[in-house]
Design a protein around this motif. Structure first.
Motif, short mmCIF file in Angstrom:
data_model
loop_
_atom_site.label_atom_id
_atom_site.label_comp_id
_atom_site.label_asym_id
_atom_site.label_seq_id
_atom_site.Cartn_x
_atom_site.Cartn_y
_atom_site.Cartn_z
N MET A 153 0.85 -1.19 0.00
CA MET A 153 0.00 0.00 0.00
C MET A 153 0.89 1.24 0.00
O MET A 153 1.47 1.61 1.02
N THR A 154 1.05 1.83 -1.17
CA THR A 154 1.99 2.94 -1.35
C THR A 154 1.25 4.19 -1.78
O THR A 154 0.40 4.15 -2.68
N THR A 155 1.58 5.30 -1.15
CA THR A 155 1.03 6.59 -1.54
C THR A 155 1.93 7.20 -2.60
O THR A 155 3.12 7.42 -2.37
N GLN A 156 1.35 7.48 -3.78
CA GLN A 156 2.11 8.04 -4.89
C GLN A 156 1.54 9.39 -5.29
O GLN A 156 0.38 9.71 -5.00
N VAL A 157 2.34 10.19 -5.97
CA VAL A 157 1.86 11.47 -6.51
C VAL A 157 0.98 11.18 -7.71
O VAL A 157 1.40 10.51 -8.66
N TYR A 158 -0.24 11.68 -7.67
CA TYR A 158 -1.17 11.55 -8.79
C TYR A 158 -1.03 12.73 -9.74
O TYR A 158 -1.09 12.58 -10.95
N ASP A 159 -0.86 13.93 -9.16
CA ASP A 159 -0.69 15.14 -9.97
C ASP A 159 0.31 16.03 -9.26
O ASP A 159 0.16 16.31 -8.07
N ALA A 160 1.34 16.48 -9.99
CA ALA A 160 2.45 17.19 -9.37
C ALA A 160 2.22 18.69 -9.22
O ALA A 160 3.05 19.38 -8.61
N ARG A 161 1.12 19.21 -9.77
CA ARG A 161 0.85 20.64 -9.59
C ARG A 161 0.64 20.94 -8.11
O ARG A 161 -0.06 20.23 -7.41
#
Length: 286
Positions: free
Chosen positions: A1-9
Motif C-alpha cells: 500500500m503505497t502513496t504516490q503522486v497523482y498530480d504534481a501541480r
C-alpha cells in the motif's frame, strides 16, 4: 500500500476532489489559487476564477455545480461559462465556501467559513429542489461533509472543535434529529478535514497537520491510517475505473517557507491504489 503522486501541480490550498463517474475524471480545487483543476488519462487542465472556489458536484457529463465564495454555479466544462444557481452568503464579505458534497437524493450540502477562520462565522447549507436552506450555524471551519451509503446518516465537522458529528436523515435527506458526536479527536490533537464514506460505511478522513488519512468503522472504531508525504492533507475521494483508488488533496498553506523546497510534495494530489471500494458520487439534480 503505497502513496504516490497523482498530480504534481502544487496547490496553495488543494481541496474538494470529485471523481466524475461519467467522465472517469478527477476534478479538484486550489481554493486560494482560485482554480479548478482536472486530469484524465491523457491530459491535465485548469480554469481560473475571479473568486475562491472550493467544492463541486456533477450535474451531467459536461456540467458541474461549483461552490464559490458568493454562490453556487452551473459550470460548463466545454467552454468555461457559468451561470448562477443560488447566491451563497453573497452579502457577507467575511465568509467564503469551503467543504461540500452531493447527497444521495440529488441535493448538495455546502459549508462556509470566515476567510480568517473567524469563530462561528460559517454555516452548513443544503441545496435541494431549487432552494438553499441553512442546516447548521455558528460553524468556524466547515468540513467532513459526507453520507452513509444506506442514506441513514450525514457527517460533518467544525474543524476548530476537533469533533466529527453525525446526524440522522429523513426519507428526503433532511436532518431528522439533533447532531451527536461520532468522533472526538481532541485527545489526539487531530484536526478533522474533508472526508468520504466507502461502500462498507467506513469514514475516510483527512487530518490537517497529521500527514495522513484515517479510516473509522461505522461504529467509530479506528481501523487504519494512510501516511501521506504532505503535512496538510485536506480531502480524500474514491476514483479509478472500479472506484478502488483513494485520491487525496493537500495544501501548502501554513507550511514554513523553509520547508517548501522544490522537492517538497506539499500541495500535490496523491493516490493510493486498490485500498477500498468506493461508491459513485451522486448526480446533483436541479
Amino acid at each position: 500500500m503505497t502513496t504516490q503522486v497523482y498530480d504534481a501541480r502544487k496547490c496553495q490550498l488543494g481541496e474538494g476532489p470529485l471523481w466524475h463517474p461519467e467522465r472517469q475524471q478527477l476534478f479538484w480545487f486550489d481554493i486560494l489559487g482560485r482554480k479548478l483543476l482536472t486530469r484524465d488519462a491523457s491530459d491535465s487542465k485548469d480554469w481560473d476564477f475571479d473568486e475562491e472556489v472550493s467544492a463541486a458536484g456533477w450535474i451531467d457529463e459536461a456540467t458541474l455545480l461549483i461552490a464559490s465564495a458568493t454562490g453556487l454555479w452551473r459550470f460548463d466544462l466545454r467552454d468555461g461559462s457559468r451561470s448562477i444557481i443560488s447566491p451563497l452568503e453573497r452579502d457577507n464579505a467575511v465568509t467564503r465556501s469551503n467543504d461540500g458534497r452531493a447527497d444521495p437524493w440529488g441535493g448538495f450540502w455546502i459549508g462556509t467559513m470566515g476567510y480568517n477562520a473567524e469563530k462561528g462565522a460559517g454555516a452548513i447549507y443544503r441545496l435541494y429542489q431549487g432552494q438553499l436552506r441553512k442546516l447548521f450555524g455558528e460553524i468556524t471551519i466547515s468540513n467532513t461533509i459526507c453520507f452513509a451509503p444506506n442514506r441513514s446518516t450525514a457527517y460533518f465537522s467544525d474543524t476548530a472543535t476537533g469533533k466529527v458529528m453525525r446526524v440522522a436523515l429523513d426519507r428526503s435527506g433532511w436532518p431528522d434529529a439533533a447532531p451527536e458526536v461520532f468522533l472526538d479527536l481532541t485527545a489526539g490533537g487531530l484536526n478533522p478535514d474533508g472526508a468520504v464514506v466507502d461502500k462498507s460505511g467506513t469514514l475516510w478522513i483527512a487530518q490537517w497537520g497529521a500527514g495522513r488519512v484515517a479510516a473509522y468503522a461505522p461504529s467509530g472504531q479506528f481501523t487504519q491510517a494512510i501516511d501521506v508525504p504532505a503535512a496538510h492533507t485536506t480531502c480524500p475521494a474514491f476514483g479509478g475505473k472500479d472506484l478502488g483508488d483513494l485520491l487525496i488533496t493537500s495544501a501548502r498553506q501554513g507550511i514554513p517557507d523553509a520547508q517548501l523546497t522544490e522537492q517538497a510534495k506539499d500541495g500535490r494530489t496523491f493516490i493510493v491504489e486498490k485500498i477500498a471500494q468506493g461508491v459513485p458520487e451522486p448526480r446533483v439534480i436541479l
